[in-house]
Design a protein around this motif. Structure first.
Motif, PDB file in Angstrom:
ATOM      1  N   LEU A   1       5.381   8.967 -22.068  1.00  0.00           N
ATOM      2  CA  LEU A   1       5.793   7.576 -21.865  1.00  0.00           C
ATOM      3  C   LEU A   1       5.972   7.241 -20.388  1.00  0.00           C
ATOM      4  CD1 LEU A   1       8.436   7.153 -24.720  1.00  0.00           C
ATOM      5  CD2 LEU A   1       6.104   6.279 -24.658  1.00  0.00           C
ATOM      6  N   SER A   2       6.280   8.236 -19.567  1.00  0.00           N
ATOM      7  CA  SER A   2       6.516   7.972 -18.144  1.00  0.00           C
ATOM      8  C   SER A   2       5.221   7.715 -17.377  1.00  0.00           C
ATOM      9  CB  SER A   2       7.263   9.147 -17.519  1.00  0.00           C
ATOM     10  OG  SER A   2       6.457  10.312 -17.523  1.00  0.00           O
ATOM     11  N   VAL A   3       4.095   8.249 -17.843  1.00  0.00           N
ATOM     12  CA  VAL A   3       2.821   8.055 -17.123  1.00  0.00           C
ATOM     13  C   VAL A   3       1.906   7.070 -17.822  1.00  0.00           C
ATOM     14  CG1 VAL A   3       2.941  10.363 -16.135  1.00  0.00           C
ATOM     15  CG2 VAL A   3       1.723  10.020 -18.286  1.00  0.00           C
ATOM     16  N   MET A   4       2.127   6.814 -19.094  1.00  0.00           N
ATOM     17  CA  MET A   4       1.241   5.918 -19.840  1.00  0.00           C
ATOM     18  C   MET A   4       1.153   4.513 -19.249  1.00  0.00           C
ATOM     19  SD  MET A   4       1.467   4.847 -23.860  1.00  0.00           S
ATOM     20  CE  MET A   4       2.964   3.903 -23.539  1.00  0.00           C
ATOM     21  N   PRO A   5       2.272   3.889 -18.817  1.00  0.00           N
ATOM     22  CA  PRO A   5       2.167   2.533 -18.263  1.00  0.00           C
ATOM     23  C   PRO A   5       1.211   2.443 -17.075  1.00  0.00           C
ATOM     24  CG  PRO A   5       4.457   3.066 -18.717  1.00  0.00           C
ATOM     25  CD  PRO A   5       3.682   4.320 -18.896  1.00  0.00           C
ATOM     26  N   TYR A   6       1.134   3.469 -16.264  1.00  0.00           N
ATOM     27  CA  TYR A   6       0.259   3.428 -15.086  1.00  0.00           C
ATOM     28  C   TYR A   6      -1.201   3.301 -15.507  1.00  0.00           C
ATOM     29  CZ  TYR A   6      -2.045   4.951 -10.782  1.00  0.00           C
ATOM     30  OH  TYR A   6      -2.850   5.027  -9.663  1.00  0.00           O
TER      31      TYR A   6
ATOM     32  N   PRO B   1       0.812  -1.229   0.000  1.00  0.00           N
ATOM     33  CA  PRO B   1       0.000   0.000   0.000  1.00  0.00           C
ATOM     34  C   PRO B   1       0.842   1.275   0.000  1.00  0.00           C
ATOM     35  CG  PRO B   1      -0.110  -1.117   2.123  1.00  0.00           C
ATOM     36  CD  PRO B   1       0.552  -2.062   1.183  1.00  0.00           C
ATOM     37  N   VAL B   2       1.981   1.258   0.682  1.00  0.00           N
ATOM     38  CA  VAL B   2       2.829   2.457   0.714  1.00  0.00           C
ATOM     39  C   VAL B   2       3.399   2.744  -0.676  1.00  0.00           C
ATOM     40  CG1 VAL B   2       4.892   3.501   1.711  1.00  0.00           C
ATOM     41  CG2 VAL B   2       3.387   2.085   3.134  1.00  0.00           C
ATOM     42  N   LEU B   3       3.899   1.677  -1.337  1.00  0.00           N
ATOM     43  CA  LEU B   3       4.448   1.857  -2.675  1.00  0.00           C
ATOM     44  C   LEU B   3       3.359   2.238  -3.664  1.00  0.00           C
ATOM     45  CD1 LEU B   3       6.971  -1.130  -2.859  1.00  0.00           C
ATOM     46  CD2 LEU B   3       7.447   1.276  -2.367  1.00  0.00           C
ATOM     47  N   THR B   4       2.162   1.682  -3.461  1.00  0.00           N
ATOM     48  CA  THR B   4       1.043   2.033  -4.342  1.00  0.00           C
ATOM     49  C   THR B   4       0.673   3.498  -4.202  1.00  0.00           C
ATOM     50  OG1 THR B   4       0.183  -0.227  -4.175  1.00  0.00           O
ATOM     51  CG2 THR B   4      -1.342   1.481  -4.930  1.00  0.00           C
ATOM     52  N   PHE B   5       0.685   3.986  -2.955  1.00  0.00           N
ATOM     53  CA  PHE B   5       0.378   5.396  -2.728  1.00  0.00           C
ATOM     54  C   PHE B   5       1.437   6.294  -3.383  1.00  0.00           C
ATOM     55  CE2 PHE B   5       1.178   9.231  -0.218  1.00  0.00           C
ATOM     56  CZ  PHE B   5      -0.057   9.861  -0.333  1.00  0.00           C
ATOM     57  N   CYS B   6       2.721   5.931  -3.210  1.00  0.00           N
ATOM     58  CA  CYS B   6       3.799   6.716  -3.829  1.00  0.00           C
ATOM     59  C   CYS B   6       3.674   6.731  -5.345  1.00  0.00           C
ATOM     60  CB  CYS B   6       5.153   6.145  -3.422  1.00  0.00           C
ATOM     61  SG  CYS B   6       5.584   6.406  -1.684  1.00  0.00           S
ATOM     62  N   GLU B   7       3.365   5.559  -5.900  1.00  0.00           N
ATOM     63  CA  GLU B   7       3.216   5.469  -7.353  1.00  0.00           C
ATOM     64  C   GLU B   7       2.067   6.338  -7.838  1.00  0.00           C
ATOM     65  OE1 GLU B   7       3.664   4.038 -11.329  1.00  0.00           O
ATOM     66  OE2 GLU B   7       4.985   4.214  -9.583  1.00  0.00           O
ATOM     67  N   SER B   8       0.931   6.250  -7.160  1.00  0.00           N
ATOM     68  CA  SER B   8      -0.246   7.032  -7.570  1.00  0.00           C
ATOM     69  C   SER B   8       0.018   8.527  -7.420  1.00  0.00           C
ATOM     70  CB  SER B   8      -1.458   6.632  -6.735  1.00  0.00           C
ATOM     71  OG  SER B   8      -1.740   5.257  -6.885  1.00  0.00           O
ATOM     72  N   PHE B   9       0.677   8.903  -6.345  1.00  0.00           N
ATOM     73  CA  PHE B   9       0.975  10.321  -6.131  1.00  0.00           C
ATOM     74  C   PHE B   9       1.905  10.858  -7.218  1.00  0.00           C
ATOM     75  CE2 PHE B   9       4.003  13.424  -4.415  1.00  0.00           C
ATOM     76  CZ  PHE B   9       3.140  14.460  -4.107  1.00  0.00           C
TER      77      PHE B   9
END
Length: 433
Positions: free
Chosen positions: A267-272, A226-234
């Protein structure tokens, strides 16, 4: 009268031709010119038609036996001296490029340079080539900097494009602060924030690859931390908002979307977002999507493109990109040289090691790997020769690798140095503005 008869009369006075070079007239004997038949005047003596004569001179008079050349009369004095002595000398005050053009016109070869002038000639030629390369590199730099300076920076042309558009003042102020970190304190804060988020995203990507931090649910199914998911989403939300804001205030949306740095942002945000779409589709458990998990993993690895976002704030990275873009010939030569060496040494090492049971170099494909890490001086130590002949070949392979890599690398480094200095100058000029 046949033109071939012009140079074959029996009158002694007609064994000469009159040369008029830019108003400077000179009477020259045929035999003197025939000493050098490959030169322009030597070929002129042997012409047998009006068309052939006019190909070699600008005009001529058959009655007066006078040939006209629209060239430098001062240099022609040195040409006359060449026909008499067989040696050509440099002309004081004449540019070496013009000198080369003149001797090429008169058909005189560089080997006819006298010893007293040859060293100076080659020094001046090398200097002229170096200056010409500098001029070409400056032009390439201006072209390669179009995306980072003209399209992305707060240049005067971009600022003028805001005139007459909607919310021109507001968009211009935001644009300048986003694109020129040295403009004000707020611009520096925005740049630091952007770099910090990029670093956080890269650190999160590295931590996500550590198996010890992975979590599983009650069904032993791996779930996201969850912490990594939050960092990724932010981070993705920050990148997305930054990109949309840049696009909204850009003076030209078309030029903005064609910029290499902005393509990297996409390209940096498309994979998400593609990963979220794949996860939603995977919930349906469709048989057509059985490989969605692998696709998601590949898309997650594409997040490494985010490190390239640092190029927006780094003159060194932009210079590196420009160097690689304009060093395709040198890189191609490096790959070619390495490929030839790898194939040659892999075959040689196979021939001497195949009979040895202790050696791991039992086929040529393994020899490719060994030759690659040897020529590039990496040397992992996983494969190595054990026979005396193999070790001798390995020594030769390493030495050849050093030489092969060093040859084109010098040119690439020189280009990078020039591009970097130019980019630093551009950034300094923008900050002063």
């Amino acid at each position: 009268m046949v033109y071939g008869q012009i140079f074959h009369r029996h009158n002694p006075d007609e064994c000469f031709i009159n040369i008029n070079v830019g108003g400077f007239k000179q009477r020259i004997e045929h035999q003197v010119l025939k000493r050098f038949p490959q030169t322009r005047l030597g070929r002129l003596v042997c012409c047998s038609s009006k068309e052939a004569i006019l190909e070699l001179c600008d005009d001529f008079s058959s009655s007066e036996m006078e040939f006209y050349f629209d060239r430098n009369p001062r240099f022609f004095c040195y040409v006359l001296n060449f026909y008499l002595t067989g040696k050509i000398h440099l002309v004081d005050g004449l540019c070496v490029v013009s000198f080369v053009q003149e001797i090429e016109y008169w058909g005189i070869k560089e080997r006819h340079l006298d010893l007293c002038c040859s060293n100076k000639y080659y020094e001046l030629t090398a200097l002229a080539e170096h200056q010409s390369w500098d001029q070409r590199s400056n032009e390439l730099q201006l072209h390669s900097s179009a995306s980072s300076v003209e399209e992305l920076s707060a240049s005067e042309d971009n600022i003028e494009m805001f005139e007459g558009s909607w919310c021109a003042d507001v968009r211009r102020n935001i644009w300048i602060r986003l694109e020129n970190p040295g403009y004000s304190t707020s611009a520096k804060v925005m740049a630091v924030a952007s770099i910090s988020v990029v670093i956080i995203s890269i650190v999160a990507l590295c931590i996500h690859s550590m198996q010890d931090l992975h979590q599983v649910d009650l069904n032993e199914k791996e779930i996201e931390n969850p912490v990594l998911t939050f960092c990724e989403s932010f981070c993705v939300l920050f990148f997305s908002a930054e990109f949309i804001l840049r696009l909204a205030v850009a003076p030209s949306a078309r030029r903005f979307m064609h910029s290499p740095l902005n393509i990297i942002d996409v390209l940096s945000v498309m994979p998400y977002y593609v990963t979220i779409a794949c996860d939603i589709m995977d919930e349906g458990e469709s048989t057509d999507l059985e490989n969605v998990g692998k696709v998601v993993q590949i898309l997650r690895l594409m997040r490494v493109f985010r490190i390239l976002k640092l190029a927006r704030h780094s003159a060194g990275l932009r210079s590196l990109g420009a160097t690689l873009q304009h060093s395709s010939r040198e890189v191609g030569q490096l790959v070619l040289f390495l490929s030839v060496g790898i194939f040659m040494f892999s075959a040689l090492i196979y021939c001497v090691e195949k009979e040895c049971q202790e050696s791991t170099l039992q086929n040529i494909p393994i020899g490719w790997w060994w030759a690659t890490i040897s020529m590039t001086t990496v040397g992992y130590g996983d494969t190595f020769p054990v026979t005396l002949a193999g070790k001798m070949i390995g020594t030769l392979c390493i030495i050849c690798g050093l030489l092969i890599v060093a040859l084109p690398i010098t040119n690439i480094f020189n280009k990078f140095s020039k591009f970097y200095q130019k980019q630093k100058h551009i950034d300094s000029r923008q900050n002063n503005n």
